[in-house]
Motif scaffolding. Sequence first.
Motif, PDB file in Angstrom:
ATOM      1  N   LEU A  30      33.939  91.664  34.474  1.00 44.38           N
ATOM      2  CA  LEU A  30      33.934  90.661  33.742  1.00 44.38           C
ATOM      3  C   LEU A  30      35.767  90.408  33.602  1.00 44.38           C
ATOM      4  O   LEU A  30      36.159  89.063  33.713  1.00 44.38           O
ATOM      5  CB  LEU A  30      33.892  90.758  32.175  1.00 44.38           C
ATOM      6  CG  LEU A  30      33.937  89.484  31.157  1.00 44.38           C
ATOM      7  CD1 LEU A  30      33.126  88.580  31.691  1.00 44.38           C
ATOM      8  CD2 LEU A  30      33.729  90.044  29.759  1.00 44.38           C
TER       9      LEU A  30
ATOM     10  N   TRP B  50      29.313  81.885  33.644  1.00 44.41           N
ATOM     11  CA  TRP B  50      28.832  83.124  34.301  1.00 44.41           C
ATOM     12  C   TRP B  50      29.315  84.541  33.405  1.00 44.41           C
ATOM     13  O   TRP B  50      28.571  85.317  33.435  1.00 44.41           O
ATOM     14  CB  TRP B  50      29.622  83.314  35.842  1.00 44.41           C
ATOM     15  CG  TRP B  50      28.847  82.318  36.780  1.00 44.41           C
ATOM     16  CD1 TRP B  50      29.398  81.135  37.229  1.00 44.41           C
ATOM     17  CD2 TRP B  50      27.681  82.495  37.327  1.00 44.41           C
ATOM     18  NE1 TRP B  50      28.611  80.638  38.262  1.00 44.41           N
ATOM     19  CE2 TRP B  50      27.462  81.505  38.129  1.00 44.41           C
ATOM     20  CE3 TRP B  50      26.565  83.574  37.085  1.00 44.41           C
ATOM     21  CZ2 TRP B  50      26.363  81.349  39.195  1.00 44.41           C
ATOM     22  CZ3 TRP B  50      25.752  83.400  37.960  1.00 44.41           C
ATOM     23  CH2 TRP B  50      25.498  82.357  38.988  1.00 44.41           C
TER      24      TRP B  50
ATOM     25  N   TYR C  32      26.850  87.353  32.075  1.00 42.11           N
ATOM     26  CA  TYR C  32      27.161  88.615  32.420  1.00 42.11           C
ATOM     27  C   TYR C  32      27.225  89.254  31.038  1.00 42.11           C
ATOM     28  O   TYR C  32      26.943  90.596  30.820  1.00 42.11           O
ATOM     29  CB  TYR C  32      28.634  88.836  33.263  1.00 42.11           C
ATOM     30  CG  TYR C  32      28.467  90.258  33.547  1.00 42.11           C
ATOM     31  CD1 TYR C  32      28.231  90.908  34.610  1.00 42.11           C
ATOM     32  CD2 TYR C  32      29.743  90.897  32.719  1.00 42.11           C
ATOM     33  CE1 TYR C  32      28.185  92.325  34.945  1.00 42.11           C
ATOM     34  CE2 TYR C  32      29.767  92.242  33.173  1.00 42.11           C
ATOM     35  CZ  TYR C  32      29.202  93.197  34.075  1.00 42.11           C
ATOM     36  OH  TYR C  32      29.654  94.143  34.483  1.00 42.11           O
TER      37      TYR C  32
ATOM     38  N   VAL D 154      23.818  89.882  29.471  1.00 45.41           N
ATOM     39  CA  VAL D 154      23.219  91.089  30.050  1.00 45.41           C
ATOM     40  C   VAL D 154      23.825  92.392  29.678  1.00 45.41           C
ATOM     41  O   VAL D 154      22.986  93.558  29.367  1.00 45.41           O
ATOM     42  CB  VAL D 154      23.225  90.803  31.822  1.00 45.41           C
ATOM     43  CG1 VAL D 154      22.877  92.211  32.148  1.00 45.41           C
ATOM     44  CG2 VAL D 154      22.744  89.700  32.305  1.00 45.41           C
ATOM     45  N   ILE D 155      25.186  92.354  29.664  1.00 49.79           N
ATOM     46  CA  ILE D 155      25.811  93.854  29.072  1.00 49.79           C
ATOM     47  C   ILE D 155      25.192  94.048  27.649  1.00 49.79           C
ATOM     48  O   ILE D 155      24.922  95.173  27.490  1.00 49.79           O
ATOM     49  CB  ILE D 155      27.111  93.499  29.219  1.00 49.79           C
ATOM     50  CG1 ILE D 155      27.507  93.609  30.710  1.00 49.79           C
ATOM     51  CG2 ILE D 155      27.857  94.765  28.352  1.00 49.79           C
ATOM     52  CD1 ILE D 155      27.457  94.716  31.524  1.00 49.79           C
TER      53      ILE D 155
END
Length: 271
Positions: free
Chosen positions: A112, A141, A145, A148-149
Amino acid sequence: MGSVWDRTAEFLSDNLGNLLPIALLAIFVPTTISANLSSLQPTAPSTTAMWLGLGVFLLALVSFWGQLAVTALAIDPSLGRDATRVATRRFPAALLLAIVMLVAGLLLVIPLGVMLAVAGVDLSGIDSGTMPTIPESVTLWASLYGLVIIVLAVWVFARLAVVVPAIVGDRLAIGAIARSWSLTRGVALKVVGVLILYAIVSIVANLAATTAFGAVMYLVAGRGEDGLSLASVLTTIVGGTVSTGFTVLGTAFLAKLYIALLARKEAAAAV
């Protein structure tokens, strides 16, 4: 899960005498003092703020040790006050595992930071409270991300829910990760549900207690100019009391969950 909650409640009521000193001295006191030290950091000189931060870190270690003692007592109530000795013996292994898991978490965040750096986002102003301007394409994006984390972190946390009891009960270190992963196979979704419910209830209870009480105390006693006042100290005491109660409850529940999962695994192996 219902039977685990019942066993947790029974344990808390039957072992209140042994739990109170641990909860008071090793969890409540460090939590309350830490909250007051943290309130002094923003207005303190850099050197003083560094020492205050060190104090907060050391108090967090004491609280962590207290949770190990509660875990040991929940696994084996016959230990009584010897649970503190078990916590002391298992503390290095638990601290090592905590560091490993922290490093793993930081590694997941690195992409990130790389994503923002490549996009030319200036992060230097974050320390002063200034939020950087992030391009919309990077925001999309980065958000994906991050999502998802978060999902991955919740799932992994559920699979590692009994890692601390495994450290205490099985006398493991890094191997406690594999042990917890094995024990929680097939019940991860149930564990996720319980953990989310626990987090919501504990956060709401803490906010309700500190917000309501704090509002009254700030009206009566006023706010201190240096971040610390009678009102803030009393508010942190109330918040520390609620936080300590939920910490002991959650720690004992995970220990009883470990025992239940261990019994389930042994029963399955015997068939």
